[in-house]
Design an enzyme around this catalytic site. Structure first.
Site, PDB file in Angstrom:
ATOM      1  N   THR A  74      -3.191 -26.943  -0.438  1.00 55.81           N
ATOM      2  CA  THR A  74      -2.575 -27.772   0.595  1.00 55.81           C
ATOM      3  C   THR A  74      -2.244 -29.114  -0.046  1.00 55.81           C
ATOM      4  OG1 THR A  74      -3.970 -26.688   2.246  1.00 55.81           O
ATOM      5  CG2 THR A  74      -2.843 -28.719   2.911  1.00 55.81           C
ATOM      6  N   LYS A  94     -13.083 -21.498  -2.748  1.00 50.07           N
ATOM      7  CA  LYS A  94     -14.009 -20.578  -2.112  1.00 50.07           C
ATOM      8  C   LYS A  94     -14.222 -19.348  -2.990  1.00 50.07           C
ATOM      9  CE  LYS A  94     -14.785 -18.170   2.279  1.00 50.07           C
ATOM     10  NZ  LYS A  94     -14.202 -17.849   3.610  1.00 50.07           N
ATOM     11  N   ASN A 144     -19.653 -20.996  -6.090  1.00 51.23           N
ATOM     12  CA  ASN A 144     -20.828 -20.127  -6.015  1.00 51.23           C
ATOM     13  C   ASN A 144     -20.416 -18.662  -6.101  1.00 51.23           C
ATOM     14  OD1 ASN A 144     -23.155 -21.678  -5.961  1.00 51.23           O
ATOM     15  ND2 ASN A 144     -23.019 -22.076  -3.773  1.00 51.23           N
ATOM     16  N   SER A 161     -25.006 -27.664  -8.948  1.00 46.14           N
ATOM     17  CA  SER A 161     -25.938 -27.905  -7.850  1.00 46.14           C
ATOM     18  C   SER A 161     -26.188 -29.396  -7.659  1.00 46.14           C
ATOM     19  CB  SER A 161     -27.275 -27.204  -8.118  1.00 46.14           C
ATOM     20  OG  SER A 161     -28.188 -27.477  -7.069  1.00 46.14           O
ATOM     21  N   LYS A 190     -27.664 -19.959 -11.515  1.00 47.55           N
ATOM     22  CA  LYS A 190     -27.415 -20.732 -10.296  1.00 47.55           C
ATOM     23  C   LYS A 190     -27.835 -19.941  -9.050  1.00 47.55           C
ATOM     24  CE  LYS A 190     -25.657 -23.998  -7.612  1.00 47.55           C
ATOM     25  NZ  LYS A 190     -25.289 -23.403  -6.339  1.00 47.55           N
ATOM     26  N   HIS A 245     -31.509 -20.204  -8.840  1.00 44.16           N
ATOM     27  CA  HIS A 245     -31.783 -21.556  -8.353  1.00 44.16           C
ATOM     28  C   HIS A 245     -31.681 -21.587  -6.829  1.00 44.16           C
ATOM     29  CE1 HIS A 245     -30.134 -25.298  -6.676  1.00 44.16           C
ATOM     30  NE2 HIS A 245     -30.878 -25.947  -7.564  1.00 44.16           N
ATOM     31  N   ASN A 246     -30.609 -21.034  -6.290  1.00 44.13           N
ATOM     32  CA  ASN A 246     -30.421 -21.057  -4.848  1.00 44.13           C
ATOM     33  C   ASN A 246     -31.465 -20.213  -4.131  1.00 44.13           C
ATOM     34  OD1 ASN A 246     -28.141 -22.515  -5.559  1.00 44.13           O
ATOM     35  ND2 ASN A 246     -26.826 -21.497  -4.066  1.00 44.13           N
ATOM     36  N   GLU A 295     -34.467 -22.211  -3.985  1.00 41.50           N
ATOM     37  CA  GLU A 295     -34.208 -23.221  -2.945  1.00 41.50           C
ATOM     38  C   GLU A 295     -34.536 -22.649  -1.563  1.00 41.50           C
ATOM     39  OE1 GLU A 295     -30.097 -24.776  -1.066  1.00 41.50           O
ATOM     40  OE2 GLU A 295     -30.295 -25.160  -3.219  1.00 41.50           O
ATOM     41  N   ARG A 319     -34.695 -16.426   7.789  1.00 44.52           N
ATOM     42  CA  ARG A 319     -33.462 -16.971   8.349  1.00 44.52           C
ATOM     43  C   ARG A 319     -32.819 -15.955   9.292  1.00 44.52           C
ATOM     44  NH1 ARG A 319     -30.262 -20.864   4.053  1.00 44.52           N
ATOM     45  NH2 ARG A 319     -32.101 -21.812   3.080  1.00 44.52           N
ATOM     46  N   HIS A 359     -43.076  14.855  -7.798  1.00 46.86           N
ATOM     47  CA  HIS A 359     -42.492  13.778  -8.613  1.00 46.86           C
ATOM     48  C   HIS A 359     -43.324  13.432  -9.839  1.00 46.86           C
ATOM     49  CE1 HIS A 359     -39.216  13.108  -5.913  1.00 46.86           C
ATOM     50  NE2 HIS A 359     -40.005  12.850  -4.889  1.00 46.86           N
TER      51      HIS A 359
END
Length: 484
Positions: free
Chosen positions: A36, A77, A104, A130, A185, A188-189, A192, A289, A453
């Site tokens: 844009t 994105k 990401n 980050s 990363k 890391h997240n 977090e 979450r 098995h």
């Protein structure tokens, strides 16, 4: 047009805009472009006005403005937008030019894109960034991977704009080939997610078992942030608990208890399942979450199902110390599991990861930055082949000294009907990891009973498998041996 810029960036959203301001402040001339075009104009007439920026209105103009080898960073994105820009850029670039994905992205995508871009004679970097808006502007943690030949060209820029630790070391270094940077990363997240869930569990115990107010909890977190729990997430929790709404009441008490996610925690848990690593804490953080998101169902369930009435009769100060120990010990488990996952991925994908170096990259700029990470770096500096963080002498001592309080907290939470999935699974992992004989012998017998098995025996060499005709009605044929 004449080449003028050291680096170019596509995508002037929050992270992109702050990153280019960071680059310019370190002496680099930067070209900017956005799908844009109005955003380019707004930036050039706003925060970028009078500074060393070139605002391009089309990709050919943008590419032509860059010094060679061209370095183009995409802050768009994750997913198809990255692939779309790669396809648009390839015809405009020359051999040796570098495309950088700073979003990401999922690491398998970076594996694929590195191979594809290199097949076109170009170089590719997938880098984790980050630190959020403030980190992007003042110094983030940067975790680059991809084409090793690209690193010398981008190293001066990335290390200049990254956060620095006390001795001046940059929180940025080469991670490894292909998707290694985005994998680190991702972990890391995931960590977090775990850190945030652990803090939330400590908060709920303080609130619902001890009955502390937001102001009282602010004082607790302030004290914790001045000791071994000193970290960015403890620091912001301290500040959140103190923040008042317009009516003078704590704002945190008015926020709806449903949490969202962008997928990196889920990716971490799925990767752990794929690689067979017991990443239990981060998995529970993701599911917590998900549980929070079904708010309407929980409201109905709360009106129907009765649980224990929360009550506490002991020494509050001593119990707060126990909560601190439970939080610290659980945090160690979260990082231990994350490092086990990175070690397994390095073996699977042929990456040579510097585990102490990764801890250094996380010591500043990023969301999980803390004094704690310095101890992790020390552990891997002493023993680069350390199989599990909790076996390091420092962390072993900390776990052993914290475990009594940790157990009291989990027991109190269960007794009082307070969910502590992350703290509890961390303790279960700790007990499971330190247990020489787990009940998997019975599990293997069950698998052999119903599915032939096979199993190994204590009195035979590893790798030799047996099958028993448990019922007398089965045959001697065994199923193919496999690992779950």
């Amino acid at each position: 047009m004449k080449e003028v810029s050291d680096i170019g960036l596509v995508g002037l959203a929050v992270m992109g805009e702050n990153l280019v301001l960071n680059m310019e402040s370190k002496g680099f001339h930067v070209s900017v472009f956005n799908r844009t075009v109005d955003k380019v104009e707004n930036f050039m007439n706003g925060r970028g006005k009078g500074k060393k920026f070139f605002g391009a209105h089309a990709l050919p103009e943008f590419v032509a403005s860059l010094k060679r080898p061209r370095k183009i960073m995409l802050m768009v994105k994750a997913g198809s937008p990255v692939d779309e820009f790669i396809e648009q850029l390839i015809p405009l670039l020359e051999p040796g030019d570098i495309i950088i994905d700073g979003g990401n992205s999922h690491f398998p995508d970076t594996n694929r894109r590195t191979k594809y871009v290199e097949s076109k004679g170009l170089l590719y970097i997938g880098t984790g960034v980050s630190g959020g808006e403030e980190g992007a502007l003042l110094g983030p943690s940067i975790m680059p991977g991809g084409s090793p030949a690209a690193w010398p060209a981008v190293k001066p820029v990335f290390q200049a704009i990254s956060a620095k630790v006390d001795d001046g070391s940059p929180c940025c270094d080469w991670v490894g080939e292909n998707g290694a940077g985005h994998f680190v990363k991702m972990v890391h997240n995931g960590i977090e997610y775990g850190d945030m869930q652990l803090i939330c569990e400590a908060y709920q115990i303080l609130r619902d078992v001890l009955g502390l107010s937001a102001d009282e909890m602010h004082k607790v977190f302030k004290e914790w942030n001045e000791g071994e729990l000193d970290s960015y997430l403890i620091e912001i929790t301290r500040d959140i608990l103190e923040f008042k709404d317009t009516d003078g009441k704590p704002l945190v008490d008015k926020i709806l208890d449903t949490a969202g996610q962008k997928g990196t925690g889920k990716w971490t848990a799925i990767s752990a399942l794929d690689l067979g690593i017991p990443l239990t804490l981060i998995g529970e953080a993701v599911f917590s979450r998900c549980l929070s998101a079904i708010k309407d169902e929980r409201v109905v369930a709360a009106s129907i199902i009765a649980g224990p009435k929360s009550q506490f009769t002991g020494d509050k100060k001593a119990f707060i110390d126990d909560i601190k120990n439970a939080l610290y010990a659980s945090k160690i488990i979260s990082y231990a599991q994350g490092y086990q996952l990175m070690r397994a991925a390095a073996q699977e994908y042929g990456w040579k990861l510097n585990y102490g170096g990764i801890a250094l990259m996380w010591r500043g700029g990023c969301i999980i930055r803390s004094v704690f990470l310095g101890k992790i770096k020390d552990a891997f500096d002493k023993n680069p082949d350390l199989s599990n963080l909790i076996l390091d002498p420092f962390f072993k001592t900390k776990m052993e000294s914290a475990q009594d309080g940790w157990r009291r907290v989990v027991a109190a939470a269960v007794t009082n009907g307070i969910p502590v999935p992350a703290m509890c699974t961390a303790l279960n992992y700790f007990d499971g990891y330190r247990t020489e004989f787990l009940p998997a012998n019975l599990l293997q017998a069950q698998r052999d009973y119903f599915g032939a098995h096979t199993y190994e025996r204590l009195d035979s060499p590893r790798g030799k498998f047996f099958h028993t005709n448990w019922t007398g009605r089965g045959g001697d044929t065994a199923s193919t041996t496999y690992n779950v």
